[in-house]
Design an enzyme around this catalytic site. Structure first.
Site, PDB file in Angstrom:
ATOM      1  N   THR A 180      70.456  24.155  32.695  1.00 50.00           N
ATOM      2  CA  THR A 180      70.518  23.679  34.286  1.00 50.00           C
ATOM      3  C   THR A 180      71.738  22.699  34.008  1.00 50.00           C
ATOM      4  OG1 THR A 180      69.116  21.731  33.653  1.00 50.00           O
ATOM      5  CG2 THR A 180      67.734  24.071  34.369  1.00 50.00           C
ATOM      6  N   GLU A 324      66.938  28.741  36.978  1.00 45.59           N
ATOM      7  CA  GLU A 324      65.647  29.047  36.857  1.00 45.59           C
ATOM      8  C   GLU A 324      65.139  30.512  37.383  1.00 45.59           C
ATOM      9  OE1 GLU A 324      66.527  26.336  37.587  1.00 45.59           O
ATOM     10  OE2 GLU A 324      65.565  24.510  36.757  1.00 45.59           O
ATOM     11  N   LYS A 434      59.411   9.168  51.719  1.00 44.69           N
ATOM     12  CA  LYS A 434      58.284   9.382  52.146  1.00 44.69           C
ATOM     13  C   LYS A 434      57.654   8.217  52.627  1.00 44.69           C
ATOM     14  CE  LYS A 434      57.449  12.492  48.392  1.00 44.69           C
ATOM     15  NZ  LYS A 434      57.119  12.578  47.078  1.00 44.69           N
ATOM     16  N   TRP A 439      57.518  12.970  55.560  1.00 50.56           N
ATOM     17  CA  TRP A 439      58.677  13.127  54.795  1.00 50.56           C
ATOM     18  C   TRP A 439      59.740  13.075  55.814  1.00 50.56           C
ATOM     19  CZ3 TRP A 439      57.637  17.656  50.869  1.00 50.56           C
ATOM     20  CH2 TRP A 439      56.735  17.065  49.922  1.00 50.56           C
TER      21      TRP A 439
END
Lengths: 550, 550
Positions: A180, A324, A434, A439
């Protein structure tokens, strides 16, 4: 009981058997290289013999540090087909990350481009790259760098026999590996089994993904070190398509000439590449008539780009994925319900991350783990699972605990799903704010603020708040001559019109620049660190800024 | 390490998530049934609850004895998704074979159509079907047959909850089962794992196979008991395509009306179905404008059929497969090299078995196991292997020894491969005639002989020969008034022009009829048995009839 193992080898075998004369073309510093699948297959077997002779065997890792060209493509089948593991290394990463990656993967041999040799050399402290027993420069001249032992690709490969019996591998054998890009902490390794790569290749072939046919001419501009150029070289081989590799650092003029001269039908890359080509086309005549499809990934596909290519009859579609996920998971094709929709609606759908590909699954969950409604408004974290989605990181037990939920990968992407099934990323999990149990998308606010002509850059971060847990603060970069007070008022008015009151930032801070990551993206992690503990909230911020008041 | 298991469940989930309103349509005795993927998915969960309540669990086999309709389709996902194994039984087989199949598979429950109930009932001797604990008639009326206990599908399913948590299955779990039609000996069982069915579905989606899109309307005329209607219902679901099931024993008029009214774009079946539709179209106006593609399998695609549909703008392509290959392995699409070929050449390619699909492999070997050249002339036995090709038969150790060569399935088909990569079947392994160390295709000789207008039927069999091992003999059926001596002379002259001397039959025998198998094909096994030991070779047959003399 069951079928034979899923491995990459049948894809190469099929291309060589049915399409021996179909071409593989590469732009190099010395001009255009051109050969056939028959010759290409011979080269992969020569490479396998060379690796075999060197002592590379099943389970060994072989690194590449190369741009998009035919020799790099030779390693794509040559290495995994013999049972070794192809580890493509991203030369755009910081030196210390590259060093970590090679050490972590214990690469025994590395193929590297001459133009990148210095970069790799400079990453090397005296003890680095201990695992590497051989560096092989993919070019005719061997640069003067402190990497040893060093040889060149042609000496390594070209005297070898073109006969090689590929072993019967298990689908659980490791075929590939990528790391990554590590925006948070050290890069994490993802290993690809033969089965994962077979599955991704088959899925990419479907009309729901790229739908590549043997008549296509496929040019991956996305680098081959970025999760195998999104798997396109494998998919194009499985299809028997002609392949075009644009070589090191292609300019818009190079891409234009390859499209015209080789008849490219499908190409893929990040948005800036296609913006660059559009700019180039303003001053130069370019014949895009062969081109059917541009696949955009790596960042959101700007609507202006979609619209401008549409005028040339080129479909721009967006694909989303991660290291991934091998990497492609969603593609923004139009469903039949949208065939007759207004052009704006279509552009809106093309610009989203898209529809999940057949064969894998997603779910989007809120903080409580409950699935959100597919209404285009509610958002939550995207989780995916499937045959080409990894279920763990290489030797990272901590990440394996936090980044997975059973068989599901937590993508860290905060998304909506509309009632046509299109997924759209609205934020990263670490950036979403948050507030009062709900959110707020930092990216949406940033985009809205950056739409103001006086704003050069803007990032919105969450700041701790006693009552609401977090509240958004906008960090803004402007030219010296901008009246900041007036701008703040204008931004507040603008945002109020578009967003609920509780979304409005409680602070507008003017700063000199927004810290960037190695790949040029805003590093909000660094920004948060820089401003941690500082007083950023306006004193007159509305105390009732919570969703229930809206 | 690796990805999540390959199972069928994500295909249904995807259709329900992205295409909840797309239709599933079925012709029934009571008219057209029509519901959406959302409703269909509910029904599969009701079915799973019903099976669960009955005590069917992971690893249990559930049989179906049904035509192509929506309820049968409900078992396609309902049964494997809950971990049970879907065993589709062919009602066209002889009663004793059906009885053997149910006993061999130990089916615990069988769904059956009312119109087939009598057939199943008659197959039953007092001790038969001991494993079956429940028969479920898929229809509103329960026929009066000696099958018990007997209930009806709606009573079984419709009161159940539409909520069901599909279990997380292993890709090695058994999902399906079919028996070969058993032209030689008892039918053999082939089990399909979740992985095999996932792989076949993904492969069928690719443009190299059917390339089904969500905008397609898919109608499998091939029965759903013939290896899951060649997997089309799974593939169409994965694509989110509309599905049309033509119901029991559809006539050409039924097919025509479904194509017109439902807008069918892709359909599939054996050649006789499409010949029937052409006949019907001579007397009736049929609008084929929606239809893009007819997939022919089960027998060679006649060139006349390909040509006539081409006039309507419909592509006829041929697909080859076996019960052992899930079933599709090759599809006769045109490569780019043939795009500009003469129409006759294209028809020739379309009529062949076609190109191997991506993800699997074949080889063609002669008696010594050496691979034959791909020149369209040499022939040998076709061997295949891959993720959707079985590696063994269910509890048939003897067949497992003879019918496999390591990981390769011996198909029993004798084929050529031309230099464009197209496979063509020229004979069955048991029918090919081995003369002087070389092979003669019995099918080619038969086709040549049957091309004579006086010949009704012809079969060519190999007859033992001291010197040449075997020699061909033609068994011919003609009308009473045909002059057999003159015909024999004409046939000899005709064959001499087209084939090497050593291919010419050493005997021409006139018989009353050629014995047929249960499915109406020539049974050359029976023919060989009938004429075993009889003197069939002409006394003046050339003693030098061997390849080296040619």
């Amino acid at each position: 009981m069951g079928g034979y193992d899923q491995t990459l080898e049948p894809f190469l075998w099929r291309a060589e058997t049915i399409y021996p004369d179909r071409e593989v073309v590469a732009r190099t510093h010395e001009g255009i290289n051109r050969y056939t699948y028959a010759e290409y297959a011979d080269r992969t077997r020569q490479l396998a013999n060379a690796l075999d002779g060197f002592g590379i065997g099943e389970g060994d890792r072989v690194g590449t540090f190369c741009w998009n060209h035919d020799r790099h493509f030779e390693t794509y089948f040559g290495v995994p087909n013999m049972g070794a593991q192809l580890h493509t290394i991203n030369p755009l990463l910081p030196d210390k990350h590259i060093q970590h990656i090679v050490e972590d993967a214990s690469d025994r041999l590395i193929f590297l481009d001459p133009s990148l040799a210095e970069k790799l050399g400079s990453a090397s402290d005296p003890d680095a790259f201990e695992s590497v027993e051989q560096f092989v420069v993919v070019g005719s001249t061997v640069p003067d760098v402190s990497l040893e032992p060093l040889t060149d690709y042609e000496s390594f490969v070209s005297d070898q026999s073109t006969e090689y019996d590929w072993p019967e591998l298990s689908e659980d054998d490791m075929a590939g590996m990528c790391y990554t890009s590590g925006t948070t902490g050290k890069p994490k390794g993802v290993e690809y089994t033969q089965q994962m790569m077979w599955s991704h290749t088959m899925a990419m072939l479907t009309p729901q993904a790229l739908g590549i046919e043997d008549s296509d001419v496929v040019m991956p501009v996305v680098p081959m070190f970025h999760v195998n150029a999104w798997g396109m070289p494998f998919t194009a081989t499985a299809a028997g398509a002609k392949q075009v590799f644009p070589g090191p650092a292609p300019e818009p003029a190079d891409l234009a000439s390859l499209i015209e001269e080789e008849g490219v039908t499908i190409t893929a890359g990040v948005p800036t590449v296609w913006l660059g080509l559009l700019e180039y086309m303003k001053e130069n005549e370019v014949d895009l008539s062969s081109l059917e499809q541009i696949v955009i990934g790596g960042a959101a596909a700007p609507k202006a780009v979609i619209e401008q290519y549409d005028e040339f009859g080129v479909d721009v579609i967006h694909a989303w994925g991660m290291t991934e996920t091998s990497p492609v998971g969603t593609v923004s094709r139009l469903t039949p319900a949208l065939t007759d929709a207004a052009f704006d609606t279509k552009v809106d759908k093309w610009g989203k991350q898209g529809l999940i590909m057949p064969g894998i699954e997603f779910k989007v969950v809120d903080d409580d783990g409950s699935e959100i409604p597919h209404d285009g408004e509610a958002f939550g974290e995207l989780l995916v699972r499937g045959p080409w989605v990894t279920t763990e990181y290489y030797e990272r037990p901590h990440a394996n605990e936090t980044d997975f939920d059973g068989s599901w990968l937590r993508t860290g992407d905060i998304v909506t799903v509309d009632d046509d099934g299109y997924i759209e990323i609205v934020d990263r999990a670490e950036d979403v704010i948050k507030s009062g149990g709900e959110w707020i998308s930092s990216q949406e606010l940033e985009n809205a603020i950056m739409a103001h002509e006086d704003v050069s850059e803007a990032a919105v971060i969450g700041v701790d708040h006693d009552r609401w847990q977090e509240r958004p603060v906008a960090m803004i970069v402007v030219a010296d001559d901008v009246d900041r007070e007036m701008l703040t008022d204008e931004l507040k008015t603008m945002l109020q019109e578009e967003y609920p009151k509780w979304w409005l930032p409680d602070g507008f801070e003017f700063i000199d620049e927004i810290p960037k990551t190695a790949t040029g993206k805003f590093s909000k992690m660094d920004l948060r660190e820089q401003y941690e503990g500082k007083e950023l909230l306006e004193e007159d911020a509305p105390a009732d800024a919570a969703p229930e008041d809206d």
